[in-house]
Design an enzyme around this catalytic site. Structure first.
Site, mmCIF file in Angstrom:
data_model
loop_
_atom_site.group_PDB
_atom_site.id
_atom_site.type_symbol
_atom_site.label_atom_id
_atom_site.label_comp_id
_atom_site.label_asym_id
_atom_site.label_seq_id
_atom_site.Cartn_x
_atom_site.Cartn_y
_atom_site.Cartn_z
ATOM 1 N N PRO A 2 1.541 -1.068 -0.169
ATOM 2 C CA PRO A 2 -0.290 -0.196 -0.344
ATOM 3 C C PRO A 2 0.602 1.120 -0.051
ATOM 4 O O PRO A 2 1.881 1.555 0.399
ATOM 5 C CB PRO A 2 -1.086 -0.351 0.961
ATOM 6 N N GLU A 3 0.531 1.827 -0.695
ATOM 7 C CA GLU A 3 0.875 3.462 -0.913
ATOM 8 C C GLU A 3 0.146 4.172 -0.993
ATOM 9 O O GLU A 3 -1.455 4.278 -0.898
ATOM 10 C CB GLU A 3 2.378 3.418 -2.396
ATOM 11 N N LYS A 62 1.690 7.122 4.168
ATOM 12 C CA LYS A 62 1.594 5.936 3.791
ATOM 13 C C LYS A 62 0.393 5.165 5.024
ATOM 14 O O LYS A 62 0.574 3.943 5.201
ATOM 15 C CB LYS A 62 2.262 4.861 3.170
ATOM 16 N N HIS A 94 -5.470 -13.899 8.480
ATOM 17 C CA HIS A 94 -4.196 -13.045 8.463
ATOM 18 C C HIS A 94 -5.278 -12.032 9.145
ATOM 19 O O HIS A 94 -4.725 -10.692 9.285
ATOM 20 C CB HIS A 94 -3.505 -12.773 7.166
ATOM 21 N N ARG A 116 1.712 -10.497 6.237
ATOM 22 C CA ARG A 116 3.048 -10.603 6.457
ATOM 23 C C ARG A 116 3.195 -10.194 8.151
ATOM 24 O O ARG A 116 4.567 -11.191 8.239
ATOM 25 C CB ARG A 116 3.807 -9.910 5.587
ATOM 26 N N ARG A 269 15.509 -1.865 -4.574
ATOM 27 C CA ARG A 269 14.074 -1.975 -4.669
ATOM 28 C C ARG A 269 14.247 -2.415 -6.109
ATOM 29 O O ARG A 269 14.741 -1.508 -6.800
ATOM 30 C CB ARG A 269 13.230 -1.428 -4.270
#
Length: 281
Positions: A2-3, A62, A94, A116, A269
């Site tokens: 998510p940005e 963010k 999750h 995660r 990246r």
């Protein structure tokens, strides 16, 4: 993942359904996954929030910020795989935290889901949030940063412009996906040293920041192949269908039709660009 566009979509999605509602319960969802960071610990968080109301929902870089009626602020940071949803999360395995309103209105719960376990939940007392995320920690929001601010920030460093775009101390909200898309739109090679970018190119980049991010918000963000990102109502974003370079390495450029999208690694990246549209100086 998510940005800024994804987090802004989360904020806009949950805002009408949580503001002004009384929190009846705060629950840790049972799971055996890596735990997320929650502060203060659950008993104190429950004591502070139960019976209280969310007074506003906004975005900080963010992060999703839920302001509480007592002046405190609850900050949810999705990081790589976190979601803030009102219904039907991708799975129940999750789910991390649940805020229950139980007042008969639609969407009786707000959920924090994180595959995660890298996300964080933190409650700040009145005045603490601004002190914690001061200008030395978080730069201006990408949608609010002016051309003069960009000029000053870029002039101070020789770092590659793609790396600068990812530095949250310089500009808040831009991540890896949109940085590649922005530089492609602006026609700037991602390895260009920031302090060598001329005024005309810099103006193009600032315009690209606005155009790319606002359009991505309009399309409710990007849902990639892993399907992790969903909006607050468990629907896919649609901006992935507009990507020009991200994860299109080896494919023809959709703009010039002659170049082939290249993938390189910068600051650990992946970066994607067209060597013809974005020529190195």
């Amino acid at each position: 993942m998510p940005e800024l566009p994804e987090v802004e979509t989360m904020v806009r999605g949950i805002r009408p359904h949580v503001v002004g509602r009384t929190i009846r319960a705060v629950t840790a969802c049972p799971n055996t996954c890596r735990p997320i960071s929650v502060w203060p610990k659950l008993p104190k968080l429950q004591k502070r929030l139960i019976g209280n109301q969310f007074s506003a929902v906004r975005r900080l870089g963010k992060r999703v910020v839920l302001d509480v009626a007592d002046g405190s602020s609850l900050v949810l940071e999705p990081r790589m795989t976190g979601l803030v949803v009102l219904t039907d999360p991708p799975d129940t395995e999750h789910l991390r935290l649940q805020w229950t309103f139980d007042d008969g209105q639609p969407y009786e719960s707000l959920w924090f889901w994180d595959r995660r376990g890298l996300g964080t939940v933190q409650l700040f007392d009145s005045g603490q949030l601004e002190a914690h995320y001061c200008s030395s920690v978080l730069g201006p929001d990408a949608l609010e940063m002016t051309l003069s601010q960009w000029t000053e920030s870029c002039s101070r460093t020789q770092r590659a412009i793609k790396v600068v775009l990812l530095d949250q101390k310089v500009v808040a909200g831009i991540g890896n996906l949109y940085a590649s898309e922005i530089l492609h739109r602006a026609g700037i090679h991602p390895a260009t040293e920031s302090n060598t970018i001329g005024p005309r190119e810099l103006k193009r980049m600032v315009q690209a920041v606005q155009e790319i991010l606002l359009t991505a918000i309009e399309y409710e963000g990007s849902t990639l192949g892993d399907g992790t990102y969903r909006n607050a109502l468990n629907q896919n974003g649609r901006y992935q269908n507009k990507h020009q370079v991200y994860k299109r390495d080896g494919q023809p450029c959709l703009v010039c039709r002659l170049g082939q999208i290249v993938r390189v690694v910068q600051a650990q990246r992946a970066t994607f660009f067209c060597p013809l549209c974005q020529k190195a100086e």
